[in-house]
Design an enzyme around this catalytic site. Structure first.
Site, PDB file in Angstrom:
ATOM      1  N   HIS A   1       1.043  -1.437  -0.172  1.00 51.45           N
ATOM      2  CA  HIS A   1      -0.239   0.515   0.094  1.00 51.45           C
ATOM      3  C   HIS A   1       0.998   1.494   0.357  1.00 51.45           C
ATOM      4  CE1 HIS A   1      -3.284   3.162   0.974  1.00 51.45           C
ATOM      5  NE2 HIS A   1      -2.503   3.188   2.103  1.00 51.45           N
TER       6      HIS A   1
ATOM      7  N   ASP B   1       1.847   1.828  -3.620  1.00 56.22           N
ATOM      8  CA  ASP B   1       1.326   2.629  -4.234  1.00 56.22           C
ATOM      9  C   ASP B   1       0.969   3.978  -3.952  1.00 56.22           C
ATOM     10  OD1 ASP B   1      -0.997   2.092  -6.041  1.00 56.22           O
ATOM     11  OD2 ASP B   1      -2.480   3.080  -4.623  1.00 56.22           O
TER      12      ASP B   1
END
Length: 113
Positions: free
Chosen positions: A77, A80
């Site tokens: 995450h 990202d």
């Protein structure tokens, strides 16, 4: 040296979030024809994203040295967030240039009347 993926991930997320916020602030400044302020926000965005990239690089360097890490969804995450922040900065720069071009063209039309 063991990596604390939670700590590293939150550092990346924090820096990436700051970078993205600065990029959006730059777009807002450009939209208000405050181009110097917009470019200052872009500079701050780059400083924040570079900080995120440095933290990220620590993990990459360890992997390159043969240290195996367990998969972490939180780290994924964070990556990202970092990548989308980098794209947001790129788009913000383009928006600033477009707003500047529009502003210049509108001012030229006004001045030529």
């Amino acid at each position: 040296m063991a990596i604390n993926f939670e700590e590293i991930s939150f550092q990346i997320i924090t820096f990436a979030g700051e970078a993205k916020s600065k990029a959006f602030a730059a777009i807002n400044s450009a939209e208000s024809n405050q181009f110097a302020a917009a470019w200052q926000e872009i500079d701050l965005a780059y400083k924040a994203i570079i900080a995120a990239e440095k933290v990220h690089l620590e993990v990459i360097q360890q992997e390159a040295q043969g240290v195996k890490h367990e998969f972490s969804v939180l780290f994924m995450h964070a990556e990202d967030q970092m990548l989308t922040s980098q794209s947001t900065i790129d788009f913000a720069e383009r928006f600033i240039n477009i707003y500047k071009l529009i502003n210049d063209k509108c001012n030229n039309k006004t001045n030529n009347k």
